[in-house]
Write a protein that holds these residues in place. Structure first.
Motif, PDB file in Angstrom:
ATOM      1  N   LEU A   1    -110.050  30.707 -17.143  1.00  0.00           N
ATOM      2  CA  LEU A   1    -108.972  29.948 -17.773  1.00  0.00           C
ATOM      3  C   LEU A   1    -109.073  30.001 -19.291  1.00  0.00           C
ATOM      4  CD1 LEU A   1    -106.624  27.841 -17.508  1.00  0.00           C
ATOM      5  CD2 LEU A   1    -108.393  26.075 -17.529  1.00  0.00           C
ATOM      6  N   SER A   2    -110.296  30.000 -19.822  1.00  0.00           N
ATOM      7  CA  SER A   2    -110.491  29.962 -21.273  1.00  0.00           C
ATOM      8  C   SER A   2    -111.063  31.268 -21.817  1.00  0.00           C
ATOM      9  CB  SER A   2    -111.412  28.797 -21.649  1.00  0.00           C
ATOM     10  OG  SER A   2    -112.670  28.937 -21.022  1.00  0.00           O
ATOM     11  N   GLY A   3    -110.961  32.343 -21.040  1.00  0.00           N
ATOM     12  CA  GLY A   3    -111.409  33.645 -21.535  1.00  0.00           C
ATOM     13  C   GLY A   3    -112.900  33.868 -21.455  1.00  0.00           C
ATOM     14  N   ASP A   4    -113.595  33.122 -20.601  1.00  0.00           N
ATOM     15  CA  ASP A   4    -115.045  33.294 -20.460  1.00  0.00           C
ATOM     16  C   ASP A   4    -115.347  34.505 -19.582  1.00  0.00           C
ATOM     17  OD1 ASP A   4    -115.308  31.056 -21.982  1.00  0.00           O
ATOM     18  OD2 ASP A   4    -115.885  29.730 -20.344  1.00  0.00           O
ATOM     19  N   GLU A   5    -114.943  35.675 -20.071  1.00  0.00           N
ATOM     20  CA  GLU A   5    -115.062  36.901 -19.287  1.00  0.00           C
ATOM     21  C   GLU A   5    -116.103  37.822 -19.915  1.00  0.00           C
ATOM     22  OE1 GLU A   5    -111.156  38.423 -18.199  1.00  0.00           O
ATOM     23  OE2 GLU A   5    -110.343  36.395 -18.410  1.00  0.00           O
ATOM     24  N   ALA A   6    -117.294  37.257 -20.065  1.00  0.00           N
ATOM     25  CA  ALA A   6    -118.450  37.978 -20.589  1.00  0.00           C
ATOM     26  C   ALA A   6    -119.685  37.255 -20.075  1.00  0.00           C
ATOM     27  CB  ALA A   6    -118.423  38.018 -22.115  1.00  0.00           C
TER      28      ALA A   6
ATOM     29  N   ALA B   1    -122.132  40.727 -13.819  1.00  0.00           N
ATOM     30  CA  ALA B   1    -122.720  41.077 -12.529  1.00  0.00           C
ATOM     31  C   ALA B   1    -121.660  41.049 -11.432  1.00  0.00           C
ATOM     32  CB  ALA B   1    -123.865  40.125 -12.198  1.00  0.00           C
ATOM     33  N   ARG B   2    -120.812  40.027 -11.437  1.00  0.00           N
ATOM     34  CA  ARG B   2    -119.751  39.938 -10.428  1.00  0.00           C
ATOM     35  C   ARG B   2    -118.742  41.069 -10.567  1.00  0.00           C
ATOM     36  NH1 ARG B   2    -117.148  34.389 -11.052  1.00  0.00           N
ATOM     37  NH2 ARG B   2    -117.851  34.645 -13.198  1.00  0.00           N
ATOM     38  N   LYS B   3    -118.447  41.463 -11.818  1.00  0.00           N
ATOM     39  CA  LYS B   3    -117.507  42.572 -12.028  1.00  0.00           C
ATOM     40  C   LYS B   3    -118.085  43.887 -11.506  1.00  0.00           C
ATOM     41  CE  LYS B   3    -114.073  42.674 -14.072  1.00  0.00           C
ATOM     42  NZ  LYS B   3    -112.661  42.584 -13.614  1.00  0.00           N
ATOM     43  N   ILE B   4    -119.379  44.075 -11.686  1.00  0.00           N
ATOM     44  CA  ILE B   4    -120.031  45.290 -11.187  1.00  0.00           C
ATOM     45  C   ILE B   4    -119.961  45.322  -9.663  1.00  0.00           C
ATOM     46  CG2 ILE B   4    -122.258  46.477 -10.978  1.00  0.00           C
ATOM     47  CD1 ILE B   4    -122.885  45.195 -13.811  1.00  0.00           C
ATOM     48  N   LEU B   5    -120.279  44.188  -9.024  1.00  0.00           N
ATOM     49  CA  LEU B   5    -120.223  44.132  -7.570  1.00  0.00           C
ATOM     50  C   LEU B   5    -118.803  44.330  -7.064  1.00  0.00           C
ATOM     51  CD1 LEU B   5    -122.673  41.163  -6.850  1.00  0.00           C
ATOM     52  CD2 LEU B   5    -123.146  43.610  -6.810  1.00  0.00           C
TER      53      LEU B   5
ATOM     54  N   GLU C   1    -130.744  43.587 -14.611  1.00  0.00           N
ATOM     55  CA  GLU C   1    -130.868  44.927 -14.034  1.00  0.00           C
ATOM     56  C   GLU C   1    -129.497  45.506 -13.684  1.00  0.00           C
ATOM     57  OE1 GLU C   1    -132.654  42.331 -13.240  1.00  0.00           O
ATOM     58  OE2 GLU C   1    -134.728  42.907 -13.664  1.00  0.00           O
ATOM     59  N   LEU C   2    -128.591  44.661 -13.209  1.00  0.00           N
ATOM     60  CA  LEU C   2    -127.237  45.137 -12.917  1.00  0.00           C
ATOM     61  C   LEU C   2    -126.542  45.618 -14.182  1.00  0.00           C
ATOM     62  CD1 LEU C   2    -126.132  42.437 -10.327  1.00  0.00           C
ATOM     63  CD2 LEU C   2    -126.298  44.892  -9.892  1.00  0.00           C
ATOM     64  N   MET C   3    -126.742  44.898 -15.293  1.00  0.00           N
ATOM     65  CA  MET C   3    -126.115  45.320 -16.543  1.00  0.00           C
ATOM     66  C   MET C   3    -126.711  46.627 -17.057  1.00  0.00           C
ATOM     67  SD  MET C   3    -125.214  41.890 -18.666  1.00  0.00           S
ATOM     68  CE  MET C   3    -126.797  41.127 -18.381  1.00  0.00           C
TER      69      MET C   3
END
Length: 336
Positions: free
Chosen positions: A150-155, A161-165, A214-216
């Motif tokens: 909602l507030s752009g906390d996309e980092a 990790a969730r984006k990678i999965l 490790e995912l990053m």
């Protein structure tokens, strides 16, 4: 009674550092303790008061001092995200006995620690993300930090990790492009085949056991070798971080030049320059401000001490005192 001491508090989601210095910038004492965040306790702000008060009273009493000897305090606290939270936490600090103080999100400590001027923008990109700004006139603004898109906390590590999965899952089941991240992710999480992927991924997210660092590393290495899906994740995050930074900048009364402090494990320990390069490129395209970027290499708790002394003196401390405080805090934290 002559007030000759300041207290700086860096209160994170898992740990808190309490520092006691005198007005000459001399280190007196330090306590390293667990979290004081109201968000971590059933009784919320009452526990924040109890825990902070106990530690501050111990810090003072074992040095034969009391709150009567303290002129100012600065508190950078996780969970101080919206105005109502900051009001309640200010009441906690006043209840402890502070009359001159600053209470705000811990992102603001990065500004005080990383900018000799005492103002600028701090972009935190660690396990989570938040952007804080302090203007030359002292106005403060926080962007994000509430753990929501909602507030752009996309980092931050948790989001990335969730984006990678999600990227790997899409490649398996949602017509997503093939990605070179698949094999190392499956190996890292010890997933035998794709039929078990979503169960392992969900359990890791719900139990907060995912190896985010490790995912990053897998993502950055894949991007460095040209994997477009990894590059897309990094590009999206860089753009969101830039929007928060420039939005904060444009809502405060900065001049042409602005210090931008980068803090948090993803910024400080990034093993690829791609994220920083894209972030800077987006910022350049979004603003006419001339930004000076600094990776924060000193403990954020330094900012709490410097801020408390700034409140006591009515202005930032001189360079010599600043360097002594940075050195003292760094030496203490290396031992904890």
């Amino acid at each position: 009674m002559n007030r000759q001491y300041v207290i700086g508090v860096d209160g994170g989601n898992s740990k808190t550092d309490y520092f006691l210095f005198d007005l000459t910038g001399k280190y007196i004492d330090h306590i390293h303790a667990g979290t004081c965040s109201h968000e971590r306790f059933p009784d919320s702000y009452e526990s924040s008061y109890r825990i902070m008060n106990e530690n501050i009273q111990l810090l003072l009493s074992r040095n034969q001092l009391s709150m009567d000897h303290v002129v100012a305090g600065a508190f950078g606290l996780a969970g101080a995200d919206v105005p109502s939270q900051k009001i309640y936490l200010s009441k906690v600090v006043e209840r402890i006995g502070f009359t001159q103080y600053a209470v705000d999100n811990d992102s603001f400590l990065g500004i005080k620690a990383g900018s000799e001027k005492g103002f600028g923008i701090c972009s935190i990109n660690g396990s989570g993300t938040v952007t804080g700004g302090i203007s030359p006139s002292g106005d403060r603004l926080q962007i994000g930090g509430v753990g929501s898109e909602l507030s752009g906390d996309e980092a931050g590590g948790y989001f990335l990790a969730r984006k990678i999965l999600r990227t790997v899952y899409d490649s398996f089941y949602r017509m997503g492009p093939v990605t070179s991240m698949t094999s190392p992710v499956m190996k890292l999480l010890q997933i035998p085949d794709k039929s078990m992927f979503i169960e392992h991924a969900m359990n890791g997210i719900l139990e907060r056991t995912l190896p985010n660092t490790e995912l990053m590393r897998i993502m950055f290495e894949a991007a460095d070798h040209g994997d477009q899906q990894a590059v897309n994740i990094i590009d999206h995050t860089a753009r969101q971080l830039a929007y928060s930074t420039v939005g904060c900048m444009h809502n405060l009364d900065f001049g042409l030049e602005v210090d931008v402090i980068l803090a948090g494990s993803v910024w400080v320990k990034a093993e690829s320059p791609l994220l920083l390069h894209k972030y800077k490129t987006y910022i350049t395209s979004l603003t006419e401000h001339q930004c000076r970027f600094h990776i924060l290499q000193v403990p954020p708790a330094t900012g709490a001490v410097l801020w408390a002394l700034e409140i006591a003196y009515g202005q930032p401390v001189d360079t010599t005192m600043r360097e002594n405080i940075i050195s003292s805090v760094a030496n203490v934290q290396r031992k904890t």
